[in-house]
Scaffold this motif. Structure first.
Motif, PDB file in Angstrom:
ATOM      1  N   GLY A 512      92.938  79.192   4.549  1.00 53.92           N
ATOM      2  CA  GLY A 512      93.277  79.580   3.185  1.00 53.92           C
ATOM      3  C   GLY A 512      94.768  79.630   2.918  1.00 53.92           C
ATOM      4  N   ALA A 513      95.559  78.955   3.751  1.00 51.29           N
ATOM      5  CA  ALA A 513      97.012  79.046   3.640  1.00 51.29           C
ATOM      6  C   ALA A 513      97.553  78.135   2.549  1.00 51.29           C
ATOM      7  CB  ALA A 513      97.669  78.702   4.968  1.00 51.29           C
ATOM      8  N   ALA A 514      98.506  78.662   1.789  1.00 51.59           N
ATOM      9  CA  ALA A 514      99.191  77.836   0.796  1.00 51.59           C
ATOM     10  C   ALA A 514     100.245  76.964   1.458  1.00 51.59           C
ATOM     11  CB  ALA A 514      99.845  78.731  -0.254  1.00 51.59           C
ATOM     12  N   ALA A 515     100.825  77.438   2.572  1.00 53.44           N
ATOM     13  CA  ALA A 515     101.861  76.683   3.266  1.00 53.44           C
ATOM     14  C   ALA A 515     101.796  76.985   4.757  1.00 53.44           C
ATOM     15  CB  ALA A 515     103.240  77.025   2.719  1.00 53.44           C
ATOM     16  N   VAL A 516     102.073  75.975   5.571  1.00 55.96           N
ATOM     17  CA  VAL A 516     102.074  76.125   7.026  1.00 55.96           C
ATOM     18  C   VAL A 516     103.228  75.320   7.606  1.00 55.96           C
ATOM     19  CG1 VAL A 516     100.876  75.500   9.173  1.00 55.96           C
ATOM     20  CG2 VAL A 516      99.610  76.583   7.313  1.00 55.96           C
ATOM     21  N   MET A 517     103.921  75.937   8.562  1.00 52.44           N
ATOM     22  CA  MET A 517     104.889  75.217   9.383  1.00 52.44           C
ATOM     23  C   MET A 517     104.464  75.369  10.832  1.00 52.44           C
ATOM     24  SD  MET A 517     109.005  75.772   9.794  1.00 52.44           S
ATOM     25  CE  MET A 517     109.906  74.888  11.079  1.00 52.44           C
ATOM     26  N   PHE A 518     104.518  74.276  11.594  1.00 53.61           N
ATOM     27  CA  PHE A 518     104.069  74.295  12.984  1.00 53.61           C
ATOM     28  C   PHE A 518     105.020  73.471  13.837  1.00 53.61           C
ATOM     29  CE2 PHE A 518     101.706  71.845  16.250  1.00 53.61           C
ATOM     30  CZ  PHE A 518     101.369  72.890  17.106  1.00 53.61           C
ATOM     31  N   VAL A 519     105.379  74.035  15.002  1.00 55.56           N
ATOM     32  CA  VAL A 519     106.197  73.300  15.966  1.00 55.56           C
ATOM     33  C   VAL A 519     105.595  73.515  17.349  1.00 55.56           C
ATOM     34  CG1 VAL A 519     108.487  72.942  16.961  1.00 55.56           C
ATOM     35  CG2 VAL A 519     108.273  73.695  14.589  1.00 55.56           C
ATOM     36  N   ASP A 520     105.310  72.423  18.059  1.00 58.62           N
ATOM     37  CA  ASP A 520     104.810  72.481  19.426  1.00 58.62           C
ATOM     38  C   ASP A 520     105.942  72.050  20.346  1.00 58.62           C
ATOM     39  OD1 ASP A 520     103.541  72.319  21.845  1.00 58.62           O
ATOM     40  OD2 ASP A 520     101.833  71.149  21.116  1.00 58.62           O
ATOM     41  N   PHE A 521     106.596  73.037  20.979  1.00 60.20           N
ATOM     42  CA  PHE A 521     107.751  72.733  21.818  1.00 60.20           C
ATOM     43  C   PHE A 521     107.352  72.051  23.130  1.00 60.20           C
ATOM     44  CE2 PHE A 521     109.032  76.506  19.327  1.00 60.20           C
ATOM     45  CZ  PHE A 521     110.099  75.953  18.641  1.00 60.20           C
ATOM     46  N   ASP A 522     106.098  72.258  23.556  1.00 57.53           N
ATOM     47  CA  ASP A 522     105.637  71.667  24.811  1.00 57.53           C
ATOM     48  C   ASP A 522     105.198  70.218  24.653  1.00 57.53           C
ATOM     49  OD1 ASP A 522     106.082  73.958  26.287  1.00 57.53           O
ATOM     50  OD2 ASP A 522     104.055  74.737  25.994  1.00 57.53           O
ATOM     51  N   ALA A 523     104.927  69.788  23.435  1.00 58.69           N
ATOM     52  CA  ALA A 523     104.409  68.434  23.206  1.00 58.69           C
ATOM     53  C   ALA A 523     105.437  67.374  23.603  1.00 58.69           C
ATOM     54  CB  ALA A 523     104.031  68.267  21.737  1.00 58.69           C
ATOM     55  N   ASP A 524     104.925  66.191  23.876  1.00 64.56           N
ATOM     56  CA  ASP A 524     105.785  65.033  24.166  1.00 64.56           C
ATOM     57  C   ASP A 524     106.792  65.357  25.273  1.00 64.56           C
ATOM     58  OD1 ASP A 524     106.596  62.438  23.930  1.00 64.56           O
ATOM     59  OD2 ASP A 524     107.877  62.780  22.180  1.00 64.56           O
ATOM     60  N   ASP A 525     106.261  65.951  26.364  1.00 70.93           N
ATOM     61  CA  ASP A 525     107.099  66.239  27.536  1.00 70.93           C
ATOM     62  C   ASP A 525     108.271  67.148  27.180  1.00 70.93           C
ATOM     63  OD1 ASP A 525     107.909  66.130  30.177  1.00 70.93           O
ATOM     64  OD2 ASP A 525     109.098  64.306  29.881  1.00 70.93           O
ATOM     65  N   ASN A 526     107.947  68.312  26.566  1.00 70.33           N
ATOM     66  CA  ASN A 526     108.986  69.275  26.168  1.00 70.33           C
ATOM     67  C   ASN A 526     110.088  68.583  25.360  1.00 70.33           C
ATOM     68  OD1 ASN A 526     107.842  71.593  27.213  1.00 70.33           O
ATOM     69  ND2 ASN A 526     108.931  71.455  29.155  1.00 70.33           N
ATOM     70  N   TRP A 527     109.698  68.035  24.236  1.00 76.00           N
ATOM     71  CA  TRP A 527     110.575  67.140  23.483  1.00 76.00           C
ATOM     72  C   TRP A 527     111.900  67.780  23.085  1.00 76.00           C
ATOM     73  CZ3 TRP A 527     112.145  68.256  18.504  1.00 76.00           C
ATOM     74  CH2 TRP A 527     111.478  69.316  17.868  1.00 76.00           C
ATOM     75  N   LEU A 528     111.885  69.073  22.693  1.00 71.11           N
ATOM     76  CA  LEU A 528     113.121  69.688  22.225  1.00 71.11           C
ATOM     77  C   LEU A 528     114.126  69.840  23.365  1.00 71.11           C
ATOM     78  CD1 LEU A 528     114.633  70.890  19.836  1.00 71.11           C
ATOM     79  CD2 LEU A 528     113.609  73.106  20.373  1.00 71.11           C
ATOM     80  N   ALA A 529     113.654  70.328  24.517  1.00 73.98           N
ATOM     81  CA  ALA A 529     114.546  70.445  25.673  1.00 73.98           C
ATOM     82  C   ALA A 529     115.022  69.070  26.116  1.00 73.98           C
ATOM     83  CB  ALA A 529     113.827  71.156  26.815  1.00 73.98           C
ATOM     84  N   ARG A 530     114.149  68.079  25.998  1.00 72.10           N
ATOM     85  CA  ARG A 530     114.529  66.721  26.397  1.00 72.10           C
ATOM     86  C   ARG A 530     115.597  66.149  25.474  1.00 72.10           C
ATOM     87  NH1 ARG A 530     112.114  62.273  24.713  1.00 72.10           N
ATOM     88  NH2 ARG A 530     110.214  63.376  24.064  1.00 72.10           N
ATOM     89  N   VAL A 531     115.456  66.389  24.173  1.00 70.36           N
ATOM     90  CA  VAL A 531     116.459  65.898  23.226  1.00 70.36           C
ATOM     91  C   VAL A 531     117.803  66.570  23.475  1.00 70.36           C
ATOM     92  CG1 VAL A 531     117.100  65.931  20.782  1.00 70.36           C
ATOM     93  CG2 VAL A 531     114.788  65.265  21.446  1.00 70.36           C
ATOM     94  N   ALA A 532     117.767  67.831  23.960  1.00 65.99           N
ATOM     95  CA  ALA A 532     119.013  68.568  24.200  1.00 65.99           C
ATOM     96  C   ALA A 532     119.510  68.430  25.631  1.00 65.99           C
ATOM     97  CB  ALA A 532     118.785  70.044  23.886  1.00 65.99           C
ATOM     98  N   GLN A 533     119.018  67.463  26.387  1.00 66.67           N
ATOM     99  CA  GLN A 533     119.314  67.379  27.815  1.00 66.67           C
ATOM    100  C   GLN A 533     120.789  67.135  28.116  1.00 66.67           C
ATOM    101  OE1 GLN A 533     116.981  64.164  29.359  1.00 66.67           O
ATOM    102  NE2 GLN A 533     117.797  62.652  27.922  1.00 66.67           N
ATOM    103  N   ASP A 534     121.550  66.638  27.164  1.00 68.43           N
ATOM    104  CA  ASP A 534     122.981  66.449  27.406  1.00 68.43           C
ATOM    105  C   ASP A 534     123.714  67.779  27.548  1.00 68.43           C
ATOM    106  OD1 ASP A 534     122.666  63.744  27.367  1.00 68.43           O
ATOM    107  OD2 ASP A 534     123.282  63.487  25.273  1.00 68.43           O
TER     108      ASP A 534
END
Length: 568
Positions: A512-534
């Motif tokens: 019943g949500a009017a708005a949803v934001m979702f982030v899966d940090f573990d997806a795609d081989d820890n994508w956020l940590a991987r993008v910040a690997q430098d």
């Protein structure tokens, strides 16, 4: 919900601190508490600064506990027992409370979670048996301005575990900032506050301090402190209908509770009108001084730019509350606020969660929302009012620039709502070299395919060679727009996100949500940590994050929000 406890009230004890000769008042509009000490807007006197510092130190870490809670308050967890709301009057304008030493098992869970982050261990390094009160007393006095003040002798014997800051109408020209501190020994508290005052404060203009039962009330003047005790004797905030209603709307109690009363709306409107500064357009701020980098002072406008709909919303404001807590190893923030009559248009909007949930399993980030009928007109009226135009004038200008027939084309393009999603396979280098077509991003529209395509046909000629960025794919009841052909087709043909473990853990009541934001940090081989690997340090501190969900919905004229962050 904050629980009130019936107990025998003890007589008020005054510290013998002399009354201030004047009642402070700001130069325009009400005073609002600030994280660094509750200074009234516009105050600049040295004595005023000293008094504010005494208020902070009188509460030991009260204002820091609220304003700087992100650094350390999340190491606590709400306990049971008396709460500061019991020491404040019914009708208190604003309130924020924190518990510094909650039940052991929950505190241990919180600190274990935080110690997963290297930065927490390196820079804060709290352990489960640490006394948070002492740690932050040391931080507050580390500048050396309170020479001779000793925590073990002057503070620990009387300081309790709960405290709050509040804005109270004491009959002064502006609301009075107040600190409420739990105490365990009234006599020791009296001696302790005197020691704090002598070491850190201004004895020529001392703060007002009154002890009532298990609480010490610290205000700018003795008259204000006494008035708070008197008013609380007639009825407490803990029993106030608005307070119990709004804190009840935010679910289970937590480490931090915040509340804004219905009277805050008119007070804020008065502030905007008195100062002539408006964040809604037509601001009366002057230019920037090239030497100081600050805004130049200007005379307040006779008619500040507060749009009529904003003015009405503030006048009709019905209250709000928020709670921060740990639950099942996750950090949660839940808030609720009066929507007002103008938000009734959103009452039946509940498709945001449905659209996001229909995205492919493996989606790493998404935000989606539903829209009500007439939403373009509503936004256009507000924008036009801020710009000093009519809605028709705004439509005419925008239509001339875009080639669209407004508002009809914009309503057709968005349909009943949409979601923007980011998929697996993010490669920053490929995006830099190959352009947007390499980015797995798409917009999923809950709309009519023919109507959406008719609008896009008007827009594509304006993009020239980049027109392929507006290519679409279609699936059941959805139109998908995106630059990456493979990902566009995947979003159109696949679903399953709503059934994923990460999504179910962090998204509350998505149906019943009017708005949803979702982030899966573990997806795609820890994508956020991987993008910040430098940046190895940054990557190490991003690694423990698991998922984030933000859910918003409307119910019975109340806007609800729920945020949950999980870690591995």
């Amino acid at each position: 919900m904050t629980t009130s406890h019936t107990r025998r009230r003890k007589p008020a004890i005054h510290t013998g601190v002399p009354l201030s000769s004047t009642t402070p008042s700001g130069p325009g509009g009400p005073e609002f508490l600030e994280p660094t000490g509750g200074s009234p807007v516009g105050s600049s006197s040295r004595s005023g600064d000293n008094r504010k510092r005494l208020l902070v130190l009188g509460g030991v870490v009260g204002l820091v506990a609220v304003g700087g809670a992100a650094a350390w308050a999340i190491t606590s967890f709400v306990g049971t027992g008396a709460q500061p709301a019991e020491a404040l009057p019914a009708g208190t304008l604003a309130y924020a409370s924190v518990d510094l030493d909650p039940s052991g098992s929950q505190k241990i869970e919180a600190i274990r979670t935080l110690r997963k982050f290297p930065a927490f261990k390196d820079k804060i390094n709290l352990d489960t048996d640490d006394d948070l009160r002492e740690r932050f007393f040391e931080e507050m006095t580390s500048s050396g301005e309170c020479e001779g003040l000793d925590y073990a002798e002057d503070v620990e014997p009387w300081l309790g575990n709960r405290l709050a800051v509040a804005g109270v109408d004491t009959g002064a020209e502006q609301p009075s900032p107040v600190v409420v501190v739990q105490i365990s020994d009234a006599g020791a508290a009296e001696d302790g506050f005197r020691a704090i005052e002598e070491a850190c404060g201004n004895t020529d203009e001392p703060a007002g301090i009154a002890v009532e039962g298990d609480w010490a009330i610290v205000a700018e003047t003795q008259e204000q402190a006494d008035k708070v005790v008197e008013l609380a004797g007639e009825g407490t905030l803990a029993d106030d209908d608005d307070f119990t209603r709004w804190t009840g709307e935010t679910g289970d109690a937590g480490i931090l509770t915040m509340y804004a009363s219905p009277e805050i709306g008119p007070e804020l409107l008065s502030l905007l009108e008195d100062t002539g500064v408006s964040p809604f357009g037509g601001s009366e701020l002057g230019g920037i001084d090239p030497e100081t980098g600050e805004f130049e002072d200007v005379e307040p406008s006779a008619s500040p730019s507060v749009p009529p709909e904003v003015q009405k919303s503030l006048e009709d404001f019905g209250g709000a509350a928020a709670t921060l807590r740990f639950s099942d190893g996750s950090l949660e923030l839940e808030f609720a606020a009066d929507s007002g009559e103008q938000a009734e248009i959103f009452a039946d909007v509940d498709s945001g969660g449905e659209i996001v949930g229909s995205l492919p399993e493996g989606t790493i980030a998404a935000i989606g929302f539903g829209v009500p009928d007439g939403w373009v007109d509503m936004m256009a009226e507000q924008m036009a009012s801020s710009l000093g135009q009519t809605k028709d004038e705004l439509y005419a200008e925008a239509s001339a620039q875009t080639g669209l027939d407004l508002p009809d084309d914009l309503e057709a393009l968005v349909g009943d709502g949409l979601a923007v999603s980011l998929g697996e396979g993010i490669d920053p280098d490929a995006v830099m070299n190959g352009g947007p077509a390499e980015l797995p991003i798409a917009i999923k529209i809950d709309g009519d395919e023919a109507e959406v395509e008719a609008v896009l046909e008007k827009l594509r000629p304006q993009l020239g060679e980049e027109a392929d960025l507006l290519e679409t794919a279609t699936g059941d009841d959805y139109v998908v727009l995106g630059p990456n052909a493979d990902y566009r087709e995947k979003v159109a043909q696949e679903d399953g996100l709503e059934g994923s473990e990460a999504y179910q853990q962090v998204v509350e009541g998505a149906d019943g949500a009017a708005a949803v934001m979702f982030v899966d940090f573990d997806a795609d081989d820890n994508w956020l940590a991987r993008v910040a690997q430098d940046d190895a340090e940054l990557a190490d501190n991003l690694e423990p994050l698991s998922a984030l969900g933000i859910t918003g919905w409307y119910e019975d004229r109340v806007s609800h929000g729920f945020v949950r962050l999980t870690t591995d």
